[in-house]
Design an enzyme around this catalytic site. Sequence first.
Site, mmCIF file in Angstrom:
data_model
loop_
_atom_site.group_PDB
_atom_site.id
_atom_site.type_symbol
_atom_site.label_atom_id
_atom_site.label_comp_id
_atom_site.label_asym_id
_atom_site.label_seq_id
_atom_site.Cartn_x
_atom_site.Cartn_y
_atom_site.Cartn_z
ATOM 1 N N ASN A 141 0.795 -1.221 0.000
ATOM 2 C CA ASN A 141 0.000 0.000 0.000
ATOM 3 C C ASN A 141 0.833 1.279 0.000
ATOM 4 O O ASN A 141 0.309 2.347 -0.305
ATOM 5 C CB ASN A 141 -0.944 0.019 1.207
ATOM 6 C CG ASN A 141 -0.235 -0.288 2.514
ATOM 7 O OD1 ASN A 141 0.346 -1.360 2.660
ATOM 8 N ND2 ASN A 141 -0.289 0.622 3.462
ATOM 9 N N GLN A 201 -5.148 -3.539 -2.219
ATOM 10 C CA GLN A 201 -4.513 -2.633 -3.179
ATOM 11 C C GLN A 201 -4.390 -3.239 -4.573
ATOM 12 O O GLN A 201 -3.977 -2.555 -5.507
ATOM 13 C CB GLN A 201 -3.115 -2.240 -2.668
ATOM 14 C CG GLN A 201 -3.118 -1.424 -1.382
ATOM 15 C CD GLN A 201 -3.591 0.001 -1.587
ATOM 16 O OE1 GLN A 201 -3.613 0.502 -2.702
ATOM 17 N NE2 GLN A 201 -3.948 0.672 -0.510
ATOM 18 N N SER A 235 -11.425 -4.519 -0.232
ATOM 19 C CA SER A 235 -12.142 -3.397 0.352
ATOM 20 C C SER A 235 -12.796 -2.581 -0.755
ATOM 21 O O SER A 235 -12.178 -2.309 -1.787
ATOM 22 C CB SER A 235 -11.187 -2.508 1.156
ATOM 23 O OG SER A 235 -11.913 -1.532 1.873
ATOM 24 N N HIS A 247 -13.756 0.599 -1.038
ATOM 25 C CA HIS A 247 -13.363 1.969 -1.385
ATOM 26 C C HIS A 247 -12.152 2.026 -2.312
ATOM 27 O O HIS A 247 -11.907 3.054 -2.940
ATOM 28 C CB HIS A 247 -13.117 2.802 -0.125
ATOM 29 C CG HIS A 247 -11.871 2.453 0.628
ATOM 30 N ND1 HIS A 247 -11.736 1.290 1.357
ATOM 31 C CD2 HIS A 247 -10.710 3.127 0.782
ATOM 32 C CE1 HIS A 247 -10.542 1.267 1.926
ATOM 33 N NE2 HIS A 247 -9.901 2.361 1.596
ATOM 34 N N THR A 266 -26.490 -6.362 11.628
ATOM 35 C CA THR A 266 -27.295 -6.060 10.438
ATOM 36 C C THR A 266 -26.403 -5.583 9.306
ATOM 37 O O THR A 266 -25.589 -4.682 9.485
ATOM 38 C CB THR A 266 -28.335 -4.975 10.772
ATOM 39 O OG1 THR A 266 -29.155 -5.434 11.855
ATOM 40 C CG2 THR A 266 -29.205 -4.666 9.557
ATOM 41 N N CYS A 310 -2.315 4.771 6.526
ATOM 42 C CA CYS A 310 -3.524 5.113 7.281
ATOM 43 C C CYS A 310 -3.197 5.947 8.507
ATOM 44 O O CYS A 310 -3.888 5.901 9.519
ATOM 45 C CB CYS A 310 -4.283 3.850 7.679
ATOM 46 S SG CYS A 310 -5.083 3.055 6.270
#
Length: 309
Positions: free
Chosen positions: A84, A112, A132, A134, A170, A251
Site C-alpha cells: 500500500n 490494493q 475493500s 473503497h 445487520t 492510514c
Amino acid sequence: NTLALLGALQAAAEQGQRFTRLIVSGIEHDSVLSAARRAAELFPGLRVSELAVTPAGAIDPQSLEAHLREGKGRALVSVMAVNNETGVIQPLPAIAATCAQYGALLHADAVQAAGKIPARLADLGADIITYSAHKVGGPQGAGALVARPGVRIAPQIHGGRQERGLRAGTEPTAAITGFAAALNALAPPPPSLRDELERRLREACPEAVIVGSNSPRVSNTTCIAAPGVTAETLVIALDLDGFSVSAGSACSSGRVARSHVLDAMGIDPDLARCAIRISTGWQTTQQDIEAFAGAWGKIVKRARSRAAA
C-alpha cells in the site's frame, strides 16, 4: 484481515488441526500486523514470525521456504498482493506454490490489488483473500472475504446469524450493493501516467529516490523521497497548493509517522523521513501531472534553499 487470520486460527483449533505458526511479512498493512500480535496473545504456543523483504520491496519466496522448512506443525501465512505504500507487486503465485508444497494455508490482503492486477483466488493462488470496496470506487465501510471451498473461518463477532453466521450484525445493504456495483463497473486501469510523473519529478530533483522502482509495481502508486526535504514539509506545502499526498504509513491520518514498510526494506532512516506516497486515479489527467510536478519541484527547491542558507 482480522476475521481472516483470527477466524482461520480459531476454526483450525476447534477442528483439532491447530496452527503452530503464523508467518507474516514485515511490510504488511497495520490491520494484518495488529491481528498477528493479537493472535500471539490468544493462541498459546503459536509462534509468530516475520518474513524479511528485499531492498526492492519484494518478499523472497526462498525466505518463506526457509521459514516453512525449519518450523514444525501447520503454518498460516499472510502476504499482501500489492504494498500500500510502494505499489510493489508481490510474487504471490510463487509464494502460493511454496505454501502448497509445505501444506501451509495462505491469506492474501488484496485490497490494493483489485482493479489494478488480476486478483481472484485463481490468479493469486491464495486460500483466503480480502478486499475493500473503497479501493475500487465503491463506498467506504464494505469489504469482502473470499475463501477456497473447504477453508473454515470462525466468527469473531457473535450475535445474530447474519452473513451465514460468519459475522453478526445487520448488513449495510446500501454499502454492499454499492460494492457490487463498483465491481461490475470495473474497467481496465487507465493508461499509466506514473512514468510521466516520475520522469518530471526526477527532472526537478535528480537526487530523488523512487522506492521500489526496481520491482514490478501497480500503475497508480509512487513512493518518492527528496533527500533533505521532510515528508511533513511536503505534505503541508502541497496541501496549500491543492494537492493531497500521504506520508508514513498509509492510514496515519493527521500524523506523519516513520514507515514500518520502508524500515523493513532497509531504507536509510533519514531518507525514509522524506518519503511521500502519490496516487493517481481514474480521473487524473496529464494537466494534473504537470501541475503536481511543478508544485513539488518548487517546494523541494525552496526547502533546499532555506536549508543551505
